[in-house]
Write a protein that holds these residues in place. Structure first.
Motif, PDB file in Angstrom:
ATOM      1  N   UNK A 112       0.641  -1.079  -0.173  1.00  0.00           N
ATOM      2  CA  UNK A 112       0.034  -0.083   0.038  1.00  0.00           C
ATOM      3  C   UNK A 112       0.891   1.041  -0.179  1.00  0.00           C
ATOM      4  N   UNK A 113       1.755   1.294   0.915  1.00  0.00           N
ATOM      5  CA  UNK A 113       2.592   2.443   0.896  1.00  0.00           C
ATOM      6  C   UNK A 113       3.443   2.856  -0.319  1.00  0.00           C
ATOM      7  N   UNK A 114       3.980   1.988  -0.985  1.00  0.00           N
ATOM      8  CA  UNK A 114       4.488   2.355  -2.252  1.00  0.00           C
ATOM      9  C   UNK A 114       3.664   2.262  -3.474  1.00  0.00           C
ATOM     10  N   UNK A 115       2.852   1.080  -3.673  1.00  0.00           N
ATOM     11  CA  UNK A 115       2.173   1.355  -5.040  1.00  0.00           C
ATOM     12  C   UNK A 115       0.784   1.655  -4.725  1.00  0.00           C
ATOM     13  N   UNK A 116       0.195   2.012  -3.703  1.00  0.00           N
ATOM     14  CA  UNK A 116      -1.107   2.553  -3.408  1.00  0.00           C
ATOM     15  C   UNK A 116      -1.990   1.468  -4.053  1.00  0.00           C
ATOM     16  N   UNK A 117      -1.693   0.214  -3.659  1.00  0.00           N
ATOM     17  CA  UNK A 117      -2.565  -0.940  -4.150  1.00  0.00           C
ATOM     18  C   UNK A 117      -3.225  -1.200  -2.697  1.00  0.00           C
ATOM     19  N   UNK A 118      -4.735  -1.531  -3.105  1.00  0.00           N
ATOM     20  CA  UNK A 118      -5.524  -1.984  -1.810  1.00  0.00           C
ATOM     21  C   UNK A 118      -5.651  -3.451  -1.586  1.00  0.00           C
ATOM     22  N   UNK A 119      -5.980  -3.821  -0.569  1.00  0.00           N
ATOM     23  CA  UNK A 119      -6.337  -5.332  -0.028  1.00  0.00           C
ATOM     24  C   UNK A 119      -7.957  -5.505  -0.228  1.00  0.00           C
ATOM     25  N   UNK A 120      -8.208  -6.467  -0.640  1.00  0.00           N
ATOM     26  CA  UNK A 120      -9.600  -6.948  -0.574  1.00  0.00           C
ATOM     27  C   UNK A 120      -9.518  -8.478   0.258  1.00  0.00           C
ATOM     28  N   UNK A 121     -10.149  -8.092   1.597  1.00  0.00           N
ATOM     29  CA  UNK A 121     -10.202  -9.216   2.533  1.00  0.00           C
ATOM     30  C   UNK A 121     -11.049 -10.474   2.497  1.00  0.00           C
ATOM     31  N   UNK A 122     -10.717 -11.647   2.328  1.00  0.00           N
ATOM     32  CA  UNK A 122     -11.573 -12.818   2.401  1.00  0.00           C
ATOM     33  C   UNK A 122     -11.418 -13.135   4.032  1.00  0.00           C
ATOM     34  N   UNK A 123     -12.589 -12.995   4.443  1.00  0.00           N
ATOM     35  CA  UNK A 123     -12.731 -12.813   5.845  1.00  0.00           C
ATOM     36  C   UNK A 123     -12.853 -14.320   6.375  1.00  0.00           C
ATOM     37  N   UNK A 124     -12.010 -15.124   7.243  1.00  0.00           N
ATOM     38  CA  UNK A 124     -12.144 -16.303   7.754  1.00  0.00           C
ATOM     39  C   UNK A 124     -12.533 -16.120   9.136  1.00  0.00           C
ATOM     40  N   UNK A 125     -13.131 -17.084   9.569  1.00  0.00           N
ATOM     41  CA  UNK A 125     -13.658 -17.262  11.001  1.00  0.00           C
ATOM     42  C   UNK A 125     -13.524 -18.665  11.666  1.00  0.00           C
ATOM     43  N   UNK A 126     -13.353 -18.643  13.049  1.00  0.00           N
ATOM     44  CA  UNK A 126     -12.991 -19.552  13.703  1.00  0.00           C
ATOM     45  C   UNK A 126     -14.099 -20.970  13.822  1.00  0.00           C
ATOM     46  N   UNK A 127     -15.018 -20.645  13.083  1.00  0.00           N
ATOM     47  CA  UNK A 127     -16.322 -21.621  13.301  1.00  0.00           C
ATOM     48  C   UNK A 127     -16.178 -22.853  12.426  1.00  0.00           C
ATOM     49  N   UNK A 128     -16.234 -23.810  12.918  1.00  0.00           N
ATOM     50  CA  UNK A 128     -16.643 -25.169  12.090  1.00  0.00           C
ATOM     51  C   UNK A 128     -17.967 -25.696  11.633  1.00  0.00           C
ATOM     52  N   UNK A 129     -18.183 -25.575  10.418  1.00  0.00           N
ATOM     53  CA  UNK A 129     -19.298 -25.769   9.887  1.00  0.00           C
ATOM     54  C   UNK A 129     -19.308 -27.001   9.012  1.00  0.00           C
ATOM     55  N   UNK A 130     -20.442 -27.275   8.046  1.00  0.00           N
ATOM     56  CA  UNK A 130     -20.230 -28.209   7.180  1.00  0.00           C
ATOM     57  C   UNK A 130     -19.269 -28.359   6.220  1.00  0.00           C
TER      58      UNK A 130
END
Length: 540
Positions: A186-204
């Motif tokens: 970000x600081x150099x290239x002004x490129x952003x991050x898109x988050x793939x948000x993970x969580x601790x829950x265990x589901x199917x």
């Protein structure tokens, strides 16, 4: 573009109080997540970009500064800060100092003191290609022409973001992730991050906590595109920092196929590939695949910083078959080069030919000792956590344990997480809190265990003191407000991640090992109010 979203930072006298970041969804970079605007004054000597770089600091930087101002030393400063926050291997100085001072390392000739090929000296790139062919188990010899050398993987992230993305475009990354990547791209290239948000829950569909799936990647990409964000690449960390997860070959192939469908570049960071310290865990490099789904958009990074316990030697390498990408990154090596004498030392370290001492030394001396030391240190810290009844992810790669301190947060907010982090720091132990990794759940912390026994023991004593004090405070608050049952609800949500071992799906209790059962019992005892209600005095 991102900087222009910050009002009052450019010309004129806009104060920081007036400066605001325009609303972004949770899957986008949150400027306030890694900036500390409190008490900040805009400098008239800096540009808007310079002011933002000056402002760009969070708990990680604050803790790092405090540590360097008050370092623990067994003799000179025994009450100083013990650093369990910076991911360094402090277990192998004896081995590395001996190897780096042997006679084959000490060469000085004119070419090493002159400007090199910006990609790196050919002798070094040839050694890197041989080294990666051997340790990544590549099906065919890797080529020196596809190797580029820079002064660390942070520089590689910065260079790749700059040549693959235009300002304001974005890269996909799963959270939690090593926070330094944000700074790099970000600081150099002004490129952003898109988050793939993970969580601790265990589901199917989630068979382990914080599991990355193609479905989650697709959802994050679609959300970003709906906002008008152009996503150019996907970053994969394998082994993953801070989780310690190792992706299976089938998972890697799924992620790469997803990227190919959407014409995304994939930047694979394998900097911990030789720091898998248990034989039960197997690391698979992307370079081991017989066929890459999209070789022209697959770029692999590695460096000696972690695996050879030399974080003070800045060296990272990129392997890419795309010569356009290689040439573009090479043009930036002028700013991120590795000095000639260091290139020679690294080449000697990595040598993999029959007449060299290095293969014997790496496999039979260094890696064997390093893995044994990492395993012993990991066992010590995780045994302490079990004694405390603290849930954690039990992995076998990297230098870190991902710990669940949510039961020590009364309200379960990031503000409370930061207060707990500061409390650890006040008690002279530096940890990394989940917000530094953009974790979506408050209360997770990363602890570095790759340290000497006496520092691990003292550091864990200090952590225990903070947690026991916090536990007593919560119990006292609950006595005053007996109707509230927040604690019970949080305990339920963590049950499914207590001492989860490696990548196996949690099974029934009778298949757990004795240590895990003891730890679970201890946690249940600590979270129960039975001992408080049935005191020795009442029995008397």
């Amino acid at each position: 573009q991102a900087l222009s979203e910050m009002e009052g930072m450019g010309g004129g006298g806009g104060s920081l109080q007036e400066m605001r970041v325009r609303p972004l969804t949770k899957r986008r970079v949150d400027m306030h997540g890694f900036c500390n605007p409190n008490g900040f004054q805009r400098s008239p000597y800096l540009s808007a970009r310079g002011n933002f770089a000056n402002l760009f600091q969070g708990s990680t930087e604050e803790g790092y500064k405090a540590y360097h101002a008050d370092k623990y030393d067994e003799d000179k400063n025994p009450n100083g800060i013990i650093n369990f926050g910076t991911s360094e291997n402090k277990l192998c100085f004896d081995l590395m100092s001996k190897r780096l001072t042997q006679t084959d390392m000490n060469l000085m000739e004119p070419s090493l003191l002159q400007y090199p090929d910006w990609r790196g000296h050919l002798f070094l790139r040839e050694e890197v290609a041989r080294f990666l062919t051997y340790y990544c188990k590549a099906p065919a010899p890797l080529k020196a022409e596809n190797v580029i050398v820079l002064n660390g993987c942070g520089s590689l992230f910065s260079a790749l973001a700059t040549v693959l993305c235009d300002p304001g475009e974005a890269v996909l990354i799963a959270t939690p992730f090593y926070g330094g990547i944000t700074q790099s791209i970000f600081l150099y290239g002004n490129v952003k991050l898109v988050y793939v948000c993970l969580d601790s829950k265990i589901t199917g569909t989630n068979t382990r906590p914080f599991q990355l799936t193609v479905e989650k990647l697709e959802k994050a990409l679609q959300d970003a595109q709906a906002e008008g964000v152009t996503v150019r690449a996907l970053i994969l960390l394998n082994p993953q920092n801070p989780l310690g997860d190792i992706y299976s070959l089938s998972e890697l192939r799924d992620y790469l196929e997803f990227a190919k469908r959407h014409e995304l570049h994939v930047i694979v960071d394998e900097i911990y590939m030789l720091s898998v310290f248990d034989e039960s865990a197997t690391f698979h490099s992307v370079l081991s695949m017989d066929r890459l789904p999209d070789p022209q958009r697959t770029h692999v990074m590695w460096g000696i910083t972690k695996d050879f316990a030399v974080s003070g030697i800045r060296f990272g390498t990129l392997y890419t078959e795309n010569q356009d990408v290689a040439n573009a990154v090479a043009s930036l090596c002028y700013f991120h080069g590795v000095c000639g004498p260091v290139q020679h030392k690294v080449a000697q370290l990595l040598k993999d030919r029959g007449e060299s001492v290095a293969p014997y030394w790496i496999n039979q001396v260094y890696l064997r000792a390093n893995h044994a030391r990492l395993k012993a240190a990991h066992t010590y810290v995780t045994d302490e956590l079990k004694t405390l009844g603290v849930p954690f992810l039990n992995r076998n790669a990297g230098f870190f344990v991902w710990i669940d301190f949510r039961k020590y947060l009364k309200t379960g907010t990031f503000e409370e997480e930061l207060l707990l982090w500061k409390r650890f720091l006040d008690n002279k132990v530096l940890l990394s809190c989940g917000k530094a990794f953009e974790c979506s759940e408050p209360g997770w912390f990363r602890i570095i265990f790759a340290d000497k026994t006496h520092r691990l023991q003292l550091g864990m004593q200090r952590i225990r003191k903070v947690l026991e004090e916090r536990e007593q405070e919560i119990l006292a608050e609950e006595k005053e407000q007996p109707c509230q049952s927040d604690q019970d609800g949080k305990a339920d949500s963590t049950d499914e991640v207590i001492f989860v071992s490696r990548h196996q799906e949690p099974t029934c209790a009778n298949s757990s090992n004795l240590g895990d059962l003891i730890g679970l019992l201890q946690q249940q005892m600590r979270s129960s109010d039975w001992l408080q209600k049935n005191t020795a005095e009442q029995f008397a």
